[in-house]
Design a protein around this motif. Structure first.
Motif: not given
Length: 514
Positions: A391-395, A490-492, A411-413, A456-458
């Protein structure tokens, strides 16, 4: 107004404190009994002393007590039954006051890091151990005991820790405390009494532990944390005798809290060599070292240098925080000073709880509890990983497959603080990774400044999967991921797998994987 105690030997074992006026005993007795009901000292159903017994104890006429009982019964405060006695009749609502609040209430879906599920506590085996421990305990075991703790428990812990965690100790050097915070306070105060002035902690960790060190009189500095654990090179780089001036280091080497990375073998060796060379002390917080899911747990750091490492463990994770017991394997050179602090501060753990845990260990019920906890929390972590992959692309989840929490890299940002706030509005409680950080950190040896900012980190949040009850786990995970979606762009997606689904391979190595 005179203060009088009703003697329990005269009133059927009811010890009752009443404030009476020597000139108006009837009125003051009525007022005193009303006050005792209002403030909860006399609760509904409490049987009051017979009029004759209370009068003799208070030194007033029997008729005064009988009249008082009759008056309060007529007003509804008491209930009298002929030939049976007098009781407090029913709850009486006093003046409305604002309740004191020690802190904000917990949210219904608890995803805080490091918090176990108390519903899994083995009540039956614990009760059986308590019964056997009390039946076998000599009278002397229930008196004022050794400040290090009950000898049966110290012996059982020394045997268990050597077998399960590789700790090198003996019963004489084991100290039992109320919890890890209690042990840390004793050790820190003992070190300060011996001249220690500076303590290093990991960049991420419990603010409460840093506060304990500071309260003991230590200056607290932080060590950077990366994929290999705490960067101890800031302590050991440089020629012997020119290392950084740190007297004590507090670490979670088996499973760094909360990032989940282990201290690398090279850094473990460098750290204990530095401690031996400089005479410094390392406090090893092995808070969940038994809960490794992908392989056998890494052995205790203490085994590499038992004369320089204080090993600290607790029953809070494998059993429950309510057990209220922790233990330390203390170096011989520090033992007398720690015991002196225990004597000075008082407050040793109760003997009955210690004897119960000793029996629990001897019967191998603690081993069984650890195995059940591993199975329970491993399934929860695997389910969280599957839902994140779905459910979490980029995570992604970071850290070892171990313990009661995992770092969820967003996810970034994504704004990690906004995630925490949004989740809280839906009843989910957790913290951002940044909430565990201490800034500034100790720079590398030879750096021109005394402190360095955090690198710095994500964005990330720390997701605890121990606290929810079994029926809440799926709801808590799903709610959190649903609230992250709008903030991450993103949307689940609807899941096409059941609770045992495995996360998809993402082609990226998680921090601390081994």
């Amino acid at each position: 107004m005179a203060e009088t105690w009703a003697n329990p030997s005269l009133v059927g074992a009811l010890d009752l404190h009443l404030a009476l006026s020597p000139t108006r005993p009837a009125r003051s007795l009525q007022d005193a009994l009303r006050a005792a009901v209002l403030d909860g000292r006399l609760v509904t159903g409490t049987r009051l002393p017979a009029a004759r017994a209370l009068a003799a104890d208070l030194g007033i006429a029997r008729g005064t007590v009988a009249d008082t009982y009759a008056q309060l019964a007529a007003e509804g405060w008491l209930e009298s039954r002929v030939g049976a006695g007098t009781w407090v009749a029913r709850p009486v609502v006093g003046p409305t006051t604002a309740p004191s609040s020690p802190g904000r209430p917990r949210l219904p879906l608890d995803l805080r890091a490091g918090v176990p599920d108390p519903s899994s506590f083995p009540r039956g085996p614990w009760l059986a151990a308590a019964r056997r421990a009390l039946a076998d305990a000599p009278d002397a075991a229930l008196g004022y005991g050794d400040p290090r703790g009950a000898e049966p428990l110290r012996a059982a812990l020394a045997a268990y820790l050597g077998r399960a965690r590789g700790v090198r100790t003996d019963p004489d050097r084991v100290v039992v405390t109320h919890g890890f915070a209690d042990l840390l306070s004793l050790v820190a105060r003992a070190l300060v009494a011996g001249g220690a002035r500076r303590a290093a902690v990991e960049q991420y960790g419990h603010a409460a532990h840093r506060a304990i060190l500071a309260a003991a009189g230590l200056e607290v500095v932080a060590l950077p944390v990366d994929d290999a654990g705490a960067d101890v090179s800031v302590l050991v780089d440089g020629a012997p005798g020119r290392e950084r001036p740190v007297d004590v280091v507090l670490l979670t080497p088996a499973h760094q809290f909360p990032t989940g990375v282990p201290l690398s073998p090279a850094r473990r060796g460098a750290l204990v060599a530095w401690a031996a060379r400089t005479g410094a002390t390392v406090v090893e917080d092995d808070y969940d070292g038994e809960l490794r899911y992908d392989r056998r747990a890494v052995g205790a750091l203490q085994a590499l240098a038992p004369d320089h490492v204080v090993y600290a463990g607790t029953a809070s994770k494998a059993l429950a925080p309510g057990v209220g017991l922790a233990w330390g394997a203390v170096p011989a050179r520090l033992l007398d000073d720690v015991v002196a602090q225990r004597r000075a501060l008082g407050g040793s753990p109760d003997a009955i709880g210690q004897l119960t845990l000793a029996r629990f260990l001897a019967d191998h019920e603690y081993d069984r509890a650890v195995r059940r906890a591993r199975a329970r929390y491993r399934a929860r972590r695997e389910r969280l990983a599957a839902l994140v992959a779905e459910h979490l692309p980029g995570g992604r989840l970071l850290g070892l497959s171990a313990g009661l929490q995992a770092v969820l890299e967003l996810p970034p940002g994504t704004d990690e603080d906004a995630v925490v706030d949004r989740a809280a509005r839906s009843g989910v409680e957790l913290l951002a990774l940044g909430a565990y950080a201490v800034d500034p950190v100790l720079p590398a040896a030879g750096a021109p400044t005394d402190a360095a900012p955090l690198p710095a980190r994500a964005p990330a949040v720390v997701v605890g999967y121990g606290a929810p009850r079994d029926h809440q786990v799926e709801q808590a995970f799903a709610t959190l991921l649903r609230e992250i979606g709008p903030l991450s762009g993103t949307s689940p997606r609807r899941s096409s797998r059941g609770a045992t689904g495995a996360p998809r391979a993402r082609g990226r190595r998680t921090a601390g994987s081994s």
